[in-house]
Scaffold this motif. Sequence first.
Motif, PDB file in Angstrom:
ATOM      1  N   HIS A  44      14.863  23.473   2.548  1.00 34.90           N
ATOM      2  CA  HIS A  44      15.466  21.715   1.991  1.00 34.90           C
ATOM      3  C   HIS A  44      13.935  21.172   1.449  1.00 34.90           C
ATOM      4  O   HIS A  44      14.285  19.785   1.471  1.00 34.90           O
ATOM      5  N   SER A  45      13.454  21.200   2.033  1.00 32.10           N
ATOM      6  CA  SER A  45      12.350  20.530   1.096  1.00 32.10           C
ATOM      7  C   SER A  45      12.532  20.771   0.030  1.00 32.10           C
ATOM      8  O   SER A  45      12.105  19.501  -0.945  1.00 32.10           O
ATOM      9  N   GLY A 189      19.103  28.653  11.784  1.00 27.93           N
ATOM     10  CA  GLY A 189      19.190  28.284   9.700  1.00 27.93           C
ATOM     11  C   GLY A 189      18.080  29.073   9.305  1.00 27.93           C
ATOM     12  O   GLY A 189      18.000  30.319   9.228  1.00 27.93           O
ATOM     13  N   GLY A 190      17.825  28.633   7.723  1.00 28.37           N
ATOM     14  CA  GLY A 190      16.991  29.156   6.827  1.00 28.37           C
ATOM     15  C   GLY A 190      15.104  29.640   7.523  1.00 28.37           C
ATOM     16  O   GLY A 190      15.400  30.944   6.916  1.00 28.37           O
ATOM     17  N   LEU A 191      14.555  28.853   8.017  1.00 30.75           N
ATOM     18  CA  LEU A 191      13.827  29.198   8.916  1.00 30.75           C
ATOM     19  C   LEU A 191      14.078  29.904   9.735  1.00 30.75           C
ATOM     20  O   LEU A 191      13.071  31.315  10.197  1.00 30.75           O
ATOM     21  N   GLY A 192      14.992  29.880  10.625  1.00 29.55           N
ATOM     22  CA  GLY A 192      15.064  29.939  12.067  1.00 29.55           C
ATOM     23  C   GLY A 192      15.684  31.942  11.994  1.00 29.55           C
ATOM     24  O   GLY A 192      14.905  32.345  13.064  1.00 29.55           O
ATOM     25  N   HIS A 193      16.159  31.998  11.049  1.00 36.19           N
ATOM     26  CA  HIS A 193      16.939  33.593  11.361  1.00 36.19           C
ATOM     27  C   HIS A 193      16.205  34.063  10.635  1.00 36.19           C
ATOM     28  O   HIS A 193      15.966  35.280  11.281  1.00 36.19           O
ATOM     29  N   ASN A 329      23.285  22.026  -7.236  1.00 37.53           N
ATOM     30  CA  ASN A 329      23.698  20.272  -6.677  1.00 37.53           C
ATOM     31  C   ASN A 329      24.398  20.679  -5.816  1.00 37.53           C
ATOM     32  O   ASN A 329      24.702  19.911  -4.699  1.00 37.53           O
ATOM     33  N   GLU A 330      25.215  21.806  -5.677  1.00 40.47           N
ATOM     34  CA  GLU A 330      26.482  22.123  -5.055  1.00 40.47           C
ATOM     35  C   GLU A 330      25.930  22.513  -2.827  1.00 40.47           C
ATOM     36  O   GLU A 330      26.371  21.883  -2.191  1.00 40.47           O
ATOM     37  N   ALA A 331      24.912  23.302  -4.069  1.00 35.83           N
ATOM     38  CA  ALA A 331      24.676  24.306  -2.961  1.00 35.83           C
ATOM     39  C   ALA A 331      23.181  22.928  -2.088  1.00 35.83           C
ATOM     40  O   ALA A 331      23.504  23.461  -0.677  1.00 35.83           O
ATOM     41  N   TYR A 332      23.048  22.608  -2.606  1.00 40.45           N
ATOM     42  CA  TYR A 332      22.182  21.492  -1.773  1.00 40.45           C
ATOM     43  C   TYR A 332      22.966  20.619  -0.761  1.00 40.45           C
ATOM     44  O   TYR A 332      23.023  19.745   0.172  1.00 40.45           O
ATOM     45  N   GLU A 333      24.052  20.020  -1.245  1.00 45.54           N
ATOM     46  CA  GLU A 333      24.415  19.530  -0.324  1.00 45.54           C
ATOM     47  C   GLU A 333      25.841  20.482   0.602  1.00 45.54           C
ATOM     48  O   GLU A 333      25.524  19.526   1.673  1.00 45.54           O
ATOM     49  N   ARG A 334      25.673  21.695   0.621  1.00 45.34           N
ATOM     50  CA  ARG A 334      26.132  21.993   1.749  1.00 45.34           C
ATOM     51  C   ARG A 334      24.704  22.433   2.117  1.00 45.34           C
ATOM     52  O   ARG A 334      24.447  23.433   4.068  1.00 45.34           O
ATOM     53  N   VAL A 335      23.817  23.309   2.145  1.00 50.91           N
ATOM     54  CA  VAL A 335      22.643  22.723   2.237  1.00 50.91           C
ATOM     55  C   VAL A 335      22.203  21.623   3.876  1.00 50.91           C
ATOM     56  O   VAL A 335      22.315  21.939   5.233  1.00 50.91           O
ATOM     57  N   VAL A 336      22.596  20.580   3.517  1.00 45.88           N
ATOM     58  CA  VAL A 336      22.407  19.259   4.258  1.00 45.88           C
ATOM     59  C   VAL A 336      23.550  19.136   5.409  1.00 45.88           C
ATOM     60  O   VAL A 336      23.239  19.330   6.051  1.00 45.88           O
ATOM     61  N   ALA A 337      24.484  20.080   4.819  1.00 46.16           N
ATOM     62  CA  ALA A 337      25.533  19.845   6.215  1.00 46.16           C
ATOM     63  C   ALA A 337      25.705  21.366   6.823  1.00 46.16           C
ATOM     64  O   ALA A 337      26.019  21.695   7.607  1.00 46.16           O
ATOM     65  N   GLY A 338      24.741  22.371   6.598  1.00 44.22           N
ATOM     66  CA  GLY A 338      24.808  23.222   7.014  1.00 44.22           C
ATOM     67  C   GLY A 338      25.186  24.401   6.790  1.00 44.22           C
ATOM     68  O   GLY A 338      26.279  24.972   7.818  1.00 44.22           O
TER      69      GLY A 338
END
Length: 351
Positions: A44-45, A189-193, A329-338
């Motif tokens: 996410h950074s 999420g990406g960190l927590g799991h 770019n699609e992945a960025y949107e999906r990360v923001v949306a969880g």
Amino acid sequence: MTHHTVHAYAAPAPKAPLERTTVTRRELGEHDILIDIRFTGICHSDIHMARGEWGEGGHFPLVPGHEIAGVVAEVGPAVTRYAPGDRVGVGCFVDSCRTCENCLAGLEQYCTGELGMVGTYGDTGRDGRVTQGGYATGLVVDERYAVRIPDSLPLDAAAPLLCAGITLYSPLVHWKAGPGTKVAVVGLGGLGHIGVKIAHAMGAEVTVLSQTLRKKDDGLRLGADHFHATSDPATFEALAGTFDLVLNTVSAGLDLNAYFRLLRTDGTFVQLGVPDRPLPVAPFALIGGRRSFAGSKIGGIAETQEMLDFCGRHGITADVEVIPADRINEAYERVVAGDVRYRFVVDASTI
């Protein structure tokens, strides 16, 4: 020695979609290695930096990526740690002053020297060049800032360990998670799991605190002993005074004071996510139980290697969705949306 031109994906300006380009890596110095990048995780950074969400300015065009896994392709004449064909990784920084108290103690991430910790991308190296990250086919880095990836870990699923893995491992070690301790991970999420997996492997009793119970089955599968919804006020009543350590992996604003009250006497709440605004703290929520509110930032090179070796022994990797570069770019949107379980990884061969 020659400069190396590599294919990459870069944000040409803040908030602009990433696009295919090329960047020039420095020529190999005495202690440099050239890495053939195979996979790079999306953190996410990366999104915050590419969208200019952490302040004005910045270096653009920007090639993000600091969860880099690959294979050594070439080495400089004085390199002793690696040879062509070795499996290596690079995390959030590629240099530091090397002489300050923290660097000498293996805490390069807290470098206080004039150079400071040099980020893998969007920073300025000792040669005056802007660093460009791992959304690329190759990287040149000093051997002292690379780590060895155990053969037991697949490179795609190991890549996120270079940021997400060490971000969780370092505080778990520092605050002595293990048998007899109760650890809560806020956010799955990406960190927590990855934090759940590592804390479980260390022998701690692990609880996930998530907004809803939607990911409960995943949390238990990953190694959590308990899973609670923070949207339910009864959770905070039932768990008051329970935890030795709470790791907050989310970047959203939370009622920190409610979470502080989940700590036992002398417990510690560690902030790992980076919200975009200050978080209010009520002193009495800490004073009442001699509780601590702390932060933690990745880990040094030696600790990152220690983390990878630990993950190699316990078979710990990230749960990943590997994508081609044209879906960044699609992945960025999906990360923001969880909308990812739990880390996107770019196949560098598609760059």
